[in-house]
Design an enzyme around this catalytic site. Structure first.
Site, mmCIF file in Angstrom:
data_model
loop_
_atom_site.group_PDB
_atom_site.id
_atom_site.type_symbol
_atom_site.label_atom_id
_atom_site.label_comp_id
_atom_site.label_asym_id
_atom_site.label_seq_id
_atom_site.Cartn_x
_atom_site.Cartn_y
_atom_site.Cartn_z
ATOM 1 N N ASP A 29 -1.143 -11.419 0.124
ATOM 2 C CA ASP A 29 -0.233 -10.404 -0.412
ATOM 3 C C ASP A 29 0.914 -11.047 -1.210
ATOM 4 O O ASP A 29 2.099 -10.822 -0.909
ATOM 5 C CB ASP A 29 0.342 -9.565 0.744
ATOM 6 C CG ASP A 29 -0.746 -9.036 1.663
ATOM 7 O OD1 ASP A 29 -1.803 -8.641 1.161
ATOM 8 O OD2 ASP A 29 -0.528 -9.032 2.898
ATOM 9 N N GLU A 217 -3.555 1.091 -1.132
ATOM 10 C CA GLU A 217 -2.449 0.443 -0.425
ATOM 11 C C GLU A 217 -1.772 -0.498 -1.405
ATOM 12 O O GLU A 217 -2.036 -0.444 -2.610
ATOM 13 C CB GLU A 217 -2.958 -0.306 0.813
ATOM 14 C CG GLU A 217 -4.073 -1.297 0.515
ATOM 15 C CD GLU A 217 -4.571 -2.034 1.751
ATOM 16 O OE1 GLU A 217 -3.993 -1.873 2.828
ATOM 17 O OE2 GLU A 217 -5.532 -2.797 1.613
HETATM 18 O O1 FUB Z 1 -2.202 -8.329 4.536
HETATM 19 C C1 FUB Z 1 -2.389 -7.200 5.334
HETATM 20 C C2 FUB Z 1 -2.809 -6.070 4.473
HETATM 21 O O2 FUB Z 1 -3.988 -6.378 3.770
HETATM 22 C C3 FUB Z 1 -1.835 -5.764 3.377
HETATM 23 O O3 FUB Z 1 -0.682 -5.169 3.823
HETATM 24 C C4 FUB Z 1 -2.717 -4.974 2.510
HETATM 25 O O4 FUB Z 1 -2.200 -4.672 1.257
HETATM 26 C C5 FUB Z 1 -3.936 -5.831 2.482
HETATM 27 O O5 FUB Z 1 -3.810 -6.877 1.585
#
Ligand code: FUB
Length: 664
Positions: A29, A217
């Protein structure tokens, strides 16, 4: 005195110029931000799940307990500023939630606001919190409670040209922040949203309304040329792509425009990104499970260049192994992270038990090639040489050319894995460091083309080194004592630093205590590999396999070359002597500046105490036998305020130098 080319002292060490950009731990991320002319990277930090799993933790799932921050000025050298926040620092979060997912950080009014998700201690799901600092590197102070009205992950804060800051989060929502940056604005709307048979009240605007948004997301919103961009991962087929939408308003409505990056070709389900403009170039930061191909919850950040079309839309970005950095030729070039290669080129982990050691490239067939772009030769002197780590099954030659397989030859390595004759050696299938003089030094930045004239040759890395006049790297093939019997090939560690400011204390008992110290002795227990690291307390000592250009090994030049302490030091040195037959009744003749102790196969055979100058054959050991096969000779040279060096040879009963052995 001739000038020593101290490349390590004059030039910064490039830590990494290839994808992935963080190579000593997992990180995901990657949110990049530009502060004060530098790029700061705020990734989340994937770790291996603890065993046994804490209660409630899902197996084979994300596991994150803290955040690091990194910075870089050239996108190739990244400095890790260490941990800025851990799950235990969050008053409202579960101290063992291991859910510190994707963060963001923005500057406003001279303060740095770090936004992060965490699992809430009371209630259910994720909250988003803020930590505040005066500098991007911290220290950060956590705001006591999470942002009211937000339940979700993956915060991103857009500072719009309308003067407001807007927070976006993983549920496809966004809302204006108050000027304090830690609360939603009072006029934030709320909306009832149904998920299955449950109804939730959600704050803010549904900015993904009517857009492709399955499992969306990780929003990253930014403004460019009067347009707002909402970029986000979502599932198009089975795994995530990066898509984007545009609007004239920060909170939408947004219109979907297309893909920034398609699904990862291999097994990484997630992607998560950020976009920055740095020094006029746009960059996409994203992640992939490079070091963890069989577990896509342990990921690593990467960078690519990103381009806009004249109408403001974004051109699709294709992931590469090479990344964006310009590789200084005098730094390690991991050619396994090539830009392009012939079809039969493959990559594999150098050490499957320690994947962070990186990859090698396998040139499958005679005629296979690798193109590695953007290597800067400006720091390479005409008398430089190239060193490569290679592995082959038969004697071969591999060639580094400029630009293409038809380009000018820069270096040609002869890789001898099998030697014939009395001292037949077979190094087939073993990693070897091979050196070659440079035939041609390119001007400035150019591309490299690497080829081999045999099938199945593996290459780990190449480095161009300016020649040092006192030492050179030891070749892979064995050497012999010099014409006077002096042993010039040694594996020497960068010295232990001790605060010694006089040499008059080097009595026998002082040496027994200091050099006989178990921690010091443990350094001599094995024959280290080139560039292997050892620990002495908190000091890290790197071993180097060297060939001295003089009969005496000038340790002060060695330590000067590697930018380490010259005074108040202990140098551990090891060499391996290979005898075809037993050699009896010989004595080790040594000279050292200052005191030293010498060991044969671990047995102490000579102590040279006092404040000494290096004198040829200064002291003789007791009579010893060099046995048939392998003998390990090691020494410890100690010096306070002096120029350390030593010379060592064996002399027979008639006073003649012993030369009938090999030095491995
Ligand atoms: O890294 C955990 C989760 O996986 C992140 O918050 C999402 O965006 C995905 O990358």
């Amino acid at each position: 005195m001739k000038r020593l080319l101290l490349f390590s002292a004059l030039l910064p060490a490039v830590l990494c110029a290839q994808n992935p950009i963080i190579r000593d731990m997992y990180a995901a991320d990657p949110t990049a931000r530009v502060f004060g002319g530098k790029v700061y990277l705020f990734p989340s930090h994937d770790i291996v799940q603890p065993s046994p799993l804490p209660q409630g933790m899902r197996e084979n799932w994300f596991c994150m307990e803290d955040y690091h921050v990194y910075s870089s000025e050239n996108l190739t050298e990244w400095t890790d500023h260490g941990v800025i926040l851990t799950q235990k620092d969050v008053p409202w979060g579960k101290p063992d939630g291991y859910s510190m997912w994707a963060p963001d950080c923005v500057e406003r009014g001279g303060k740095y606001y770090f936004y992060f998700p965490d699992v809430v201690k009371e209630g259910m799901g994720f909250g988003i919190g803020v930590a505040v600092a005066d500098k991007p590197e911290g220290p950060y102070t956590v705001v006591k409670s999470n942002i009211k009205g937000i339940s979700g992950i993956d915060p991103c804060v857009l500072q719009a040209s309308d003067g407001n800051a807007y927070i976006f989060w993983g549920a496809g929502r966004c809302a204006r922040l108050k000027e304090n940056m830690t609360e939603l604005a009072d006029d934030t709307p709320t909306e009832k949203v149904r998920w299955g048979d449950r109804e939730f009240e959600m704050s803010g605007y549904n900015c993904l309304k009517d857009l492709p948004n399955r499992q969306a997301e990780g929003p990253f919103a930014f403004e460019h040329n009067g347009n707002y961009y909402l970029t986000y991962p979502y599932v198009r087929r089975n795994t995530e792509v990066l898509g984007y939408a545009m609007s004239k308003n920060p909170t939408g409505p947004y219109e979907y425009k297309g893909l920034i990056m398609a699904e990862h070709a291999d097994s990484c389900w997630t992607n998560h990104h950020s976009i920055i403009n740095y020094k006029g170039q746009w960059y996409l930061f994203y992640h992939h499970n490079d070091f963890s191909p069989d577990d896509d919850k342990r990921r690593s950040p990467r960078i690519e260049r990103l381009y806009f079309n004249p109408d403001g839309t974004i051109r699709e970005v294709h992931p590469t192994m090479r990344g964006v950095g310009i590789n200084d030729a005098v730094s390690v070039i991991n050619v396994d992270r090539y830009n392009t290669a012939s079809q039969d080129v493959t990559t594999g982990f150098v050490d499957t038990a320690d994947r962070f050691r990186g990859w090698y490239a396998g040139l499958g067939r005679k005629g296979s090639y690798i193109i590695y772009k953007d290597v800067d030769f400006k720091n390479v002197k005409p008398n430089a040489y190239a060193i490569a780590n290679v592995r082959a099954n038969k004697n071969t030659k591999f060639t580094v050319r400029e630009k293409s397989a038809k380009g000018k030859v820069i270096a040609e390595f002869t890789v001898t894995v099998v030697t014939e004759g009395q001292f037949r050696r077979d190094y087939s299938g073993q990693w070897l460091a091979v050196t070659a003089p440079l035939k041609y030094v390119p001007n400035g930045v150019t591309d490299l083309c690497i080829t081999a004239d045999a099938d199945a040759v593996d290459i780990d890395n190449i480095e161009f080194k300016n020649r040092i006049e006192y030492f050179q790297p030891a070749a892979a093939t064995p050497s012999t004592p010099d014409s006077d019997g002096f042993i010039r090939r040694w594996t020497v560690a960068e010295p232990i630093y001790l605060d010694i400011n006089t040499n008059i204390l080097f009595t026998d008992s002082y040496l027994d205590k200091t050099l006989g110290d178990p921690q010091v002795q443990s350094l001599l227990k094995t024959v280290p590999a080139d560039r292997q690291k050892s620990k002495y307390g908190s000091q890290t000592l790197v071993w180097h396999k060297i060939e001295s250009n003089f009969y005496n090994v000038k340790l002060f030049r060695f330590t000067e070359h590697y930018g380490k302490k010259i005074y108040g030091v202990i140098f551990p040195a090891v060499t391996v002597i290979e005898c075809d037959d037993e050699i009896r009744d010989v004595r080790l003749m040594a000279g050292s500046n200052s005191a030293s102790k010498w060991y044969l196969d671990g047995d102490e055979i000579l102590t040279m105490s006092g404040d000494r100058r290096m004198v040829r054959d200064d002291c003789a050991s007791k009579s010893v036998t060099l046995k048939k096969g392998t003998n390990v000779l090691s020494g410890l040279v100690i010096n306070g305020p002096g120029m350390s060096d030593f010379c060592v040879r064996f002399i027979d009963n008639d006073g003649h130098p012993v030369k009938n052995f090999k030095i491995k």
